[in-house]
Scaffold this motif. Structure first.
Motif, PDB file in Angstrom:
ATOM      1  N   ASP A 183     -39.857 -13.248  20.505  1.00 40.14           N
ATOM      2  CA  ASP A 183     -39.971 -11.844  21.129  1.00 40.14           C
ATOM      3  C   ASP A 183     -38.850 -11.231  21.652  1.00 40.14           C
ATOM      4  OD1 ASP A 183     -42.871 -11.850  20.823  1.00 40.14           O
ATOM      5  OD2 ASP A 183     -43.111 -12.663  22.656  1.00 40.14           O
TER       6      ASP A 183
ATOM      7  N   HIS B 284     -40.341  -3.017  16.195  1.00 44.25           N
ATOM      8  CA  HIS B 284     -39.239  -3.249  15.524  1.00 44.25           C
ATOM      9  C   HIS B 284     -38.560  -2.389  14.575  1.00 44.25           C
ATOM     10  CE1 HIS B 284     -35.949  -5.789  13.962  1.00 44.25           C
ATOM     11  NE2 HIS B 284     -36.823  -5.942  12.847  1.00 44.25           N
TER      12      HIS B 284
ATOM     13  N   ILE C  82     -36.674  -9.593  18.932  1.00 47.18           N
ATOM     14  CA  ILE C  82     -37.133  -8.247  18.649  1.00 47.18           C
ATOM     15  C   ILE C  82     -36.840  -7.226  19.554  1.00 47.18           C
ATOM     16  CG2 ILE C  82     -39.303  -6.668  18.242  1.00 47.18           C
ATOM     17  CD1 ILE C  82     -38.797  -9.212  16.280  1.00 47.18           C
TER      18      ILE C  82
ATOM     19  N   GLU D  79     -45.969  -5.656  16.725  1.00 43.51           N
ATOM     20  CA  GLU D  79     -44.355  -6.162  16.812  1.00 43.51           C
ATOM     21  C   GLU D  79     -43.583  -5.271  15.656  1.00 43.51           C
ATOM     22  OE1 GLU D  79     -43.865 -10.276  17.563  1.00 43.51           O
ATOM     23  OE2 GLU D  79     -45.595 -10.373  19.104  1.00 43.51           O
ATOM     24  N   LEU D  80     -44.108  -5.377  14.247  1.00 46.04           N
ATOM     25  CA  LEU D  80     -43.374  -5.057  13.631  1.00 46.04           C
ATOM     26  C   LEU D  80     -43.134  -3.567  13.713  1.00 46.04           C
ATOM     27  CD1 LEU D  80     -41.951  -5.160  10.646  1.00 46.04           C
ATOM     28  CD2 LEU D  80     -44.117  -4.965   9.542  1.00 46.04           C
TER      29      LEU D  80
ATOM     30  N   ILE E 148     -33.159 -12.197  11.462  1.00 47.02           N
ATOM     31  CA  ILE E 148     -33.120 -10.610  11.659  1.00 47.02           C
ATOM     32  C   ILE E 148     -32.159 -10.018  12.477  1.00 47.02           C
ATOM     33  CG2 ILE E 148     -34.814  -9.071  13.052  1.00 47.02           C
ATOM     34  CD1 ILE E 148     -36.870 -11.138  12.846  1.00 47.02           C
TER      35      ILE E 148
ATOM     36  N   PHE F 167     -38.603 -10.202   8.697  1.00 50.10           N
ATOM     37  CA  PHE F 167     -39.234 -10.211  10.078  1.00 50.10           C
ATOM     38  C   PHE F 167     -40.753 -10.450   9.749  1.00 50.10           C
ATOM     39  CE2 PHE F 167     -42.446  -8.467  13.105  1.00 50.10           C
ATOM     40  CZ  PHE F 167     -41.786  -8.593  14.326  1.00 50.10           C
TER      41      PHE F 167
END
Length: 416
Positions: free
Chosen positions: A221, A78, A224, A74-75, A263, A30
């Motif tokens: 985005d 996720h 994700i 964001e991580l 991903i 990621f």
């Protein structure tokens, strides 16, 4: 002189069901994908280990951390989803120093990192440690003993925890259903993701004024967002992820897309479809070949989205793609109907090529009626389905009850 720093991602693997090996690989994949999109050339990065990355900028004396702020949020989303659990929060650290110090910092274990965040004297000598806030600013970690001799104060002062900075508005993620008119059922969903501070909601199904200004960031985005929807929904109906035709085929961006798409779990390929937008009237054979090379590993279907009703379907090989979707223009209603009729006139050519025709950005009842009369199989747009928090795929829905409103619109109508 080139600016250099070591980026370190601090995250707790025990809060997931994944093994440490799988978890670290996911974090690395990621973060690589994130940096491919956000840490643009001529800046460079390289992975030192799954949690540490060397960043450089040959044109700056100090790294600009504006883009790095989004990494933690964001991580976090996720890996853990949207949660108020602060103990699950991802922390992003930046260590600036000489090569030897940065190499040592990259190899610190979790205990040593935790100690350095309380007392930077525990970090390798010869460097500066800071935390990257969600808005991209550097936040100093507590100073070591005697760190401020220039202030002329002999008293040892332990800095207070910095005042909390308001988190960046979270992305607005959602889906809009794909309607199969012949059976009056939603057969899939198109994913969208819009930064919370954007004045315009991004969407592939609501017309060109809703297309994102940064295609690569929007597509990333949505990847994700797809991970969360895959985890939450057990439906077998496909999720369509946006892929920019022109950006993907740009040699300088192809590697970034490979990292982004990597991903996606291969086990979910049957549930994933690519909605390739900004496709020209006549994509070349070579362009379609490159498209398949980039997408076939991750997606079970490819939809080409074009604004040209005269799309040259006759030039495609049979079953070259799964479907072609016309994006109705932003124009007066009569002009939109003319464009739709021109597209419909080529339905027989689509049948011969065994490629499904579809139309999106349907806004008016007359457009929907014309599509139904012509037996266009798939329709999307504001007159079909507004943004939803959960997939519509698999749900029966009478045509006379379209559109499916957003939750806010439904609540407003119920209270009126």
């Amino acid at each position: 002189m080139s600016a250099l720093a070591c980026l370190r991602v601090v995250v707790r693997s025990e809060q997931t069901h994944l093994s440490e090996t799988m978890f670290s690989a996911l974090v690395a994949k990621f973060t690589n994908a994130f940096l491919e999109v956000r840490w643009s050339w001529p800046r460079k990065f390289s992975a030192l280990n799954p949690y540490a990355f060397l960043l450089s900028d040959p044109k700056a004396s100090e790294l600009d951390t504006a883009e790095l702020g989004r990494l933690s949020a964001e991580l976090h989303a996720h890996l853990f989803g949207v949660t108020e659990d602060e103990s699950a929060k991802v922390t992003v650290l930046l260590f600036e120093g000489d090569d030897a110090a940065m190499a040592k910092f990259a190899e610190l274990d979790d205990t040593e990192i935790a100690r350095a965040m309380v007392d930077p004297a525990a970090a390798p000598a010869g460097g500066r440690l800071s935390r990257i806030a969600i808005d991209g600013t550097r936040l100093p970690v507590p100073s070591p003993v005697g760190a401020n001799p220039d202030e002329g104060d002999d008293e040892i002062r332990i800095p207070k925890r910095p005042a909390p900075i308001r988190d960046r508005e979270p992305n607005v993620e959602g889906l809009q259903g794909i309607y199969y008119a012949a059976r009056q059922i939603f057969v899939g969903d198109v994913i969208s993701s819009t930064p919370g501070d954007s004045r315009t909601r991004y969407s592939l199904v609501d017309g060109e004024e809703h297309l994102p200004p940064d295609a690569a960031a929007f597509d990333a985005d949505c990847v994700i967002a797809a991970m969360a929807f895959l985890a939450e929904s057990q439906s077998d109906t496909p999720l369509y992820l946006p892929v920019s035709f022109s950006t993907l085929l740009r040699p300088s961006r192809r590697a970034a897309y490979a990292e982004i798409l990597a991903i996606l779990p291969h086990s979910e390929r049957r549930r994933l479809s690519a909605a390739v937008y900004d496709v020209p009237r006549a994509p070349s054979f070579q362009a379609l070949k490159q498209l398949h090379e980039a997408l076939d590993e991750h997606f079970s279907a490819i939809d080409l989205r074009t604004r040209d009703p005269a799309f040259e379907i006759e030039q495609l090989n049979p079953e070259a793609v799964t479907s072609v979707t016309l994006v109705l223009p932003q124009a007066e209603p009569e002009r939109r109907l003319i464009v739709l009729r021109r597209f419909i006139s080529k339905i027989d050519a689509y049948k011969r090529r065994r490629v499904w025709p579809a139309v999106t950005n349907v806004r008016h009842p007359r457009e929907l009626d014309l599509a139904l009369e012509a037996r266009l199989p798939f329709v999307t747009g504001p007159a079909i389905c507004r943004l939803q928090p959960r997939p519509m795929g698999g749900r029966s829905w009478p045509v006379d009850q379209l559109p499916v409103l957003s939750p806010a619109e439904t609540l407003h109508r119920a209270s009126a």
